[in-house]
Design a protein around this motif. Sequence first.
Motif, PDB file in Angstrom:
ATOM      1  N   GLU A   9       0.826  -1.211   0.000  1.00 26.21           N
ATOM      2  CA  GLU A   9       0.000   0.000   0.000  1.00 26.21           C
ATOM      3  C   GLU A   9       0.862   1.265   0.000  1.00 26.21           C
ATOM      4  OE1 GLU A   9      -2.632  -0.472   3.330  1.00 26.21           O
ATOM      5  OE2 GLU A   9      -3.801  -2.035   2.333  1.00 26.21           O
ATOM      6  N   CYS A  10       1.934   1.259   0.786  1.00 26.49           N
ATOM      7  CA  CYS A  10       2.812   2.432   0.824  1.00 26.49           C
ATOM      8  C   CYS A  10       3.555   2.610  -0.502  1.00 26.49           C
ATOM      9  CB  CYS A  10       3.801   2.334   1.980  1.00 26.49           C
ATOM     10  SG  CYS A  10       3.044   2.604   3.599  1.00 26.49           S
ATOM     11  N   THR A  11       3.975   1.511  -1.093  1.00 27.88           N
ATOM     12  CA  THR A  11       4.647   1.597  -2.393  1.00 27.88           C
ATOM     13  C   THR A  11       3.696   2.179  -3.431  1.00 27.88           C
ATOM     14  OG1 THR A  11       6.084  -0.275  -1.870  1.00 27.88           O
ATOM     15  CG2 THR A  11       5.828   0.278  -4.196  1.00 27.88           C
ATOM     16  N   GLN A  12       2.462   1.695  -3.429  1.00 26.09           N
ATOM     17  CA  GLN A  12       1.484   2.176  -4.399  1.00 26.09           C
ATOM     18  C   GLN A  12       1.155   3.655  -4.173  1.00 26.09           C
ATOM     19  OE1 GLN A  12      -2.104  -0.089  -4.542  1.00 26.09           O
ATOM     20  NE2 GLN A  12      -2.785   0.857  -6.438  1.00 26.09           N
ATOM     21  N   SER A  13       1.006   4.061  -2.927  1.00 24.65           N
ATOM     22  CA  SER A  13       0.652   5.459  -2.658  1.00 24.65           C
ATOM     23  C   SER A  13       1.811   6.418  -2.934  1.00 24.65           C
ATOM     24  CB  SER A  13       0.179   5.626  -1.212  1.00 24.65           C
ATOM     25  OG  SER A  13       1.244   5.460  -0.306  1.00 24.65           O
ATOM     26  N   ALA A  14       3.042   5.910  -2.981  1.00 24.91           N
ATOM     27  CA  ALA A  14       4.207   6.765  -3.210  1.00 24.91           C
ATOM     28  C   ALA A  14       4.613   6.820  -4.683  1.00 24.91           C
ATOM     29  CB  ALA A  14       5.378   6.275  -2.366  1.00 24.91           C
ATOM     30  N   GLN A  15       3.810   6.230  -5.576  1.00 29.83           N
ATOM     31  CA  GLN A  15       4.139   6.250  -6.996  1.00 29.83           C
ATOM     32  C   GLN A  15       3.872   7.641  -7.574  1.00 29.83           C
ATOM     33  OE1 GLN A  15       5.471   3.483  -8.874  1.00 29.83           O
ATOM     34  NE2 GLN A  15       5.805   3.053  -6.715  1.00 29.83           N
ATOM     35  N   ILE A  16       4.819   8.128  -8.345  1.00 31.34           N
ATOM     36  CA  ILE A  16       4.636   9.398  -9.034  1.00 31.34           C
ATOM     37  C   ILE A  16       4.867   9.168 -10.518  1.00 31.34           C
ATOM     38  CG2 ILE A  16       5.229  10.901  -7.095  1.00 31.34           C
ATOM     39  CD1 ILE A  16       8.049  11.118  -8.250  1.00 31.34           C
ATOM     40  N   TYR A  17       4.118   9.891 -11.325  1.00 23.03           N
ATOM     41  CA  TYR A  17       4.225   9.757 -12.779  1.00 23.03           C
ATOM     42  C   TYR A  17       5.028  10.915 -13.345  1.00 23.03           C
ATOM     43  CZ  TYR A  17       3.041   9.531 -17.704  1.00 23.03           C
ATOM     44  OH  TYR A  17       3.121   9.467 -19.066  1.00 23.03           O
ATOM     45  N   THR A  18       6.003  10.583 -14.155  1.00 23.55           N
ATOM     46  CA  THR A  18       6.781  11.584 -14.861  1.00 23.55           C
ATOM     47  C   THR A  18       6.460  11.441 -16.344  1.00 23.55           C
ATOM     48  OG1 THR A  18       8.557  11.372 -13.235  1.00 23.55           O
ATOM     49  CG2 THR A  18       9.104  12.446 -15.316  1.00 23.55           C
ATOM     50  N   PRO A  19       5.861  12.465 -16.950  1.00 22.74           N
ATOM     51  CA  PRO A  19       5.517  12.345 -18.360  1.00 22.74           C
ATOM     52  C   PRO A  19       6.766  12.288 -19.230  1.00 22.74           C
ATOM     53  CG  PRO A  19       5.096  14.575 -17.599  1.00 22.74           C
ATOM     54  CD  PRO A  19       5.505  13.768 -16.399  1.00 22.74           C
ATOM     55  N   PRO A  20       6.642  11.666 -20.405  1.00 20.29           N
ATOM     56  CA  PRO A  20       7.802  11.630 -21.291  1.00 20.29           C
ATOM     57  C   PRO A  20       8.154  13.034 -21.779  1.00 20.29           C
ATOM     58  CG  PRO A  20       5.883  10.680 -22.360  1.00 20.29           C
ATOM     59  CD  PRO A  20       5.500  10.984 -20.949  1.00 20.29           C
ATOM     60  N   ARG A  21       9.421  13.239 -22.010  1.00 21.06           N
ATOM     61  CA  ARG A  21       9.874  14.524 -22.544  1.00 21.06           C
ATOM     62  C   ARG A  21      10.462  14.256 -23.921  1.00 21.06           C
ATOM     63  NH1 ARG A  21      14.245  17.312 -19.153  1.00 21.06           N
ATOM     64  NH2 ARG A  21      15.512  15.718 -20.107  1.00 21.06           N
ATOM     65  N   VAL A  22       9.912  14.914 -24.900  1.00 21.16           N
ATOM     66  CA  VAL A  22      10.382  14.741 -26.269  1.00 21.16           C
ATOM     67  C   VAL A  22      10.908  16.073 -26.759  1.00 21.16           C
ATOM     68  CG1 VAL A  22       9.751  14.087 -28.617  1.00 21.16           C
ATOM     69  CG2 VAL A  22       8.711  12.906 -26.679  1.00 21.16           C
ATOM     70  N   THR A  23      12.173  16.092 -27.090  1.00 20.30           N
ATOM     71  CA  THR A  23      12.805  17.288 -27.633  1.00 20.30           C
ATOM     72  C   THR A  23      12.708  17.213 -29.144  1.00 20.30           C
ATOM     73  OG1 THR A  23      14.371  17.253 -25.796  1.00 20.30           O
ATOM     74  CG2 THR A  23      14.938  18.637 -27.679  1.00 20.30           C
ATOM     75  N   PRO A  24      12.102  18.213 -29.779  1.00 12.59           N
ATOM     76  CA  PRO A  24      11.989  18.146 -31.238  1.00 12.59           C
ATOM     77  C   PRO A  24      13.360  18.187 -31.907  1.00 12.59           C
ATOM     78  CG  PRO A  24      11.154  20.248 -30.403  1.00 12.59           C
ATOM     79  CD  PRO A  24      11.528  19.415 -29.225  1.00 12.59           C
ATOM     80  N   GLN A  25      13.470  17.463 -32.981  1.00 11.14           N
ATOM     81  CA  GLN A  25      14.720  17.465 -33.737  1.00 11.14           C
ATOM     82  C   GLN A  25      14.908  18.842 -34.380  1.00 11.14           C
ATOM     83  OE1 GLN A  25      17.193  15.185 -34.231  1.00 11.14           O
ATOM     84  NE2 GLN A  25      16.240  13.914 -32.680  1.00 11.14           N
ATOM     85  N   PRO A  26      16.140  19.332 -34.397  1.00 10.27           N
ATOM     86  CA  PRO A  26      16.389  20.630 -35.020  1.00 10.27           C
ATOM     87  C   PRO A  26      16.145  20.555 -36.527  1.00 10.27           C
ATOM     88  CG  PRO A  26      18.451  19.578 -34.419  1.00 10.27           C
ATOM     89  CD  PRO A  26      17.342  18.723 -33.874  1.00 10.27           C
ATOM     90  N   GLU A  27      15.714  21.668 -37.066  1.00  8.19           N
ATOM     91  CA  GLU A  27      15.453  21.715 -38.502  1.00  8.19           C
ATOM     92  C   GLU A  27      16.645  22.333 -39.216  1.00  8.19           C
ATOM     93  OE1 GLU A  27      11.773  23.632 -39.322  1.00  8.19           O
ATOM     94  OE2 GLU A  27      10.703  22.489 -37.796  1.00  8.19           O
ATOM     95  N   GLY A  28      16.777  21.964 -40.468  1.00  9.35           N
ATOM     96  CA  GLY A  28      17.834  22.553 -41.287  1.00  9.35           C
ATOM     97  C   GLY A  28      17.466  23.974 -41.684  1.00  9.35           C
ATOM     98  N   GLN A  29      18.378  24.626 -42.344  1.00  9.28           N
ATOM     99  CA  GLN A  29      18.159  26.012 -42.763  1.00  9.28           C
ATOM    100  C   GLN A  29      18.497  26.161 -44.240  1.00  9.28           C
ATOM    101  OE1 GLN A  29      20.733  28.393 -40.360  1.00  9.28           O
ATOM    102  NE2 GLN A  29      19.692  27.888 -38.441  1.00  9.28           N
ATOM    103  N   MET A  30      17.892  27.158 -44.837  1.00  8.77           N
ATOM    104  CA  MET A  30      18.242  27.517 -46.205  1.00  8.77           C
ATOM    105  C   MET A  30      19.284  28.626 -46.128  1.00  8.77           C
ATOM    106  SD  MET A  30      16.576  25.545 -48.197  1.00  8.77           S
ATOM    107  CE  MET A  30      16.709  26.275 -49.799  1.00  8.77           C
ATOM    108  N   VAL A  31      20.450  28.370 -46.681  1.00  4.53           N
ATOM    109  CA  VAL A  31      21.530  29.358 -46.690  1.00  4.53           C
ATOM    110  C   VAL A  31      21.962  29.554 -48.139  1.00  4.53           C
ATOM    111  CG1 VAL A  31      23.870  29.891 -45.896  1.00  4.53           C
ATOM    112  CG2 VAL A  31      22.304  28.649 -44.388  1.00  4.53           C
ATOM    113  N   SER A  32      21.792  30.762 -48.633  1.00  3.64           N
ATOM    114  CA  SER A  32      22.157  31.103 -50.022  1.00  3.64           C
ATOM    115  C   SER A  32      21.508  30.145 -51.014  1.00  3.64           C
ATOM    116  CB  SER A  32      23.676  31.096 -50.214  1.00  3.64           C
ATOM    117  OG  SER A  32      24.283  32.043 -49.359  1.00  3.64           O
ATOM    118  N   GLY A  33      20.253  29.807 -50.771  1.00  2.00           N
ATOM    119  CA  GLY A  33      19.521  28.948 -51.692  1.00  2.00           C
ATOM    120  C   GLY A  33      19.838  27.469 -51.560  1.00  2.00           C
ATOM    121  N   ARG A  34      20.637  27.077 -50.573  1.00  4.61           N
ATOM    122  CA  ARG A  34      20.978  25.662 -50.369  1.00  4.61           C
ATOM    123  C   ARG A  34      20.520  25.241 -48.986  1.00  4.61           C
ATOM    124  NH1 ARG A  34      26.775  24.130 -52.297  1.00  4.61           N
ATOM    125  NH2 ARG A  34      25.746  22.797 -53.784  1.00  4.61           N
ATOM    126  N   TYR A  35      20.095  23.981 -48.901  1.00  3.32           N
ATOM    127  CA  TYR A  35      19.647  23.427 -47.627  1.00  3.32           C
ATOM    128  C   TYR A  35      20.866  22.976 -46.820  1.00  3.32           C
ATOM    129  CZ  TYR A  35      17.588  20.257 -44.222  1.00  3.32           C
ATOM    130  OH  TYR A  35      17.227  19.648 -43.057  1.00  3.32           O
TER     131      TYR A  35
END
Length: 108
Positions: free
Chosen positions: A40-66
């Motif tokens: 009962e104590c183990t169950q009452s002490a459970q905490i939920y941590t949501p997943p953390r998702v870091t978005p992947q960085p996007e590329g950039q257009m530099v002088s007309g090139r990706y």
Amino acid sequence: MKLKILIAFSVYALIACAQKPIIWDNPNASQQQLNRDNGECTQSAQIYTPPRVTPQPEGQMVSGRYVAPSWSQQLAATLGNTPGGYSTNQNMYVGCMQSRGYMPRQAR
């Protein structure tokens, strides 16, 4: 440098393995009561941590090139991800067990 890391890791592993489990004492409780209270104590002490998702960085257009993001930017975003899930809050668990009359002690 590698030797220092190996030594530090070895010392940490030995310390972690040397820790003895906690035994809960209550002279007025049977083994069945201990098992029930522990669950009962183990169950009452459970905490939920949501997943953390870091978005992947996007590329950039530099002088007309990706230009794709660097490998270090992609790696940092990937390492920032965590799966989330349930874990036991030790302070809540210990408080619950103590409130039920149990006293902790280290195993010998």
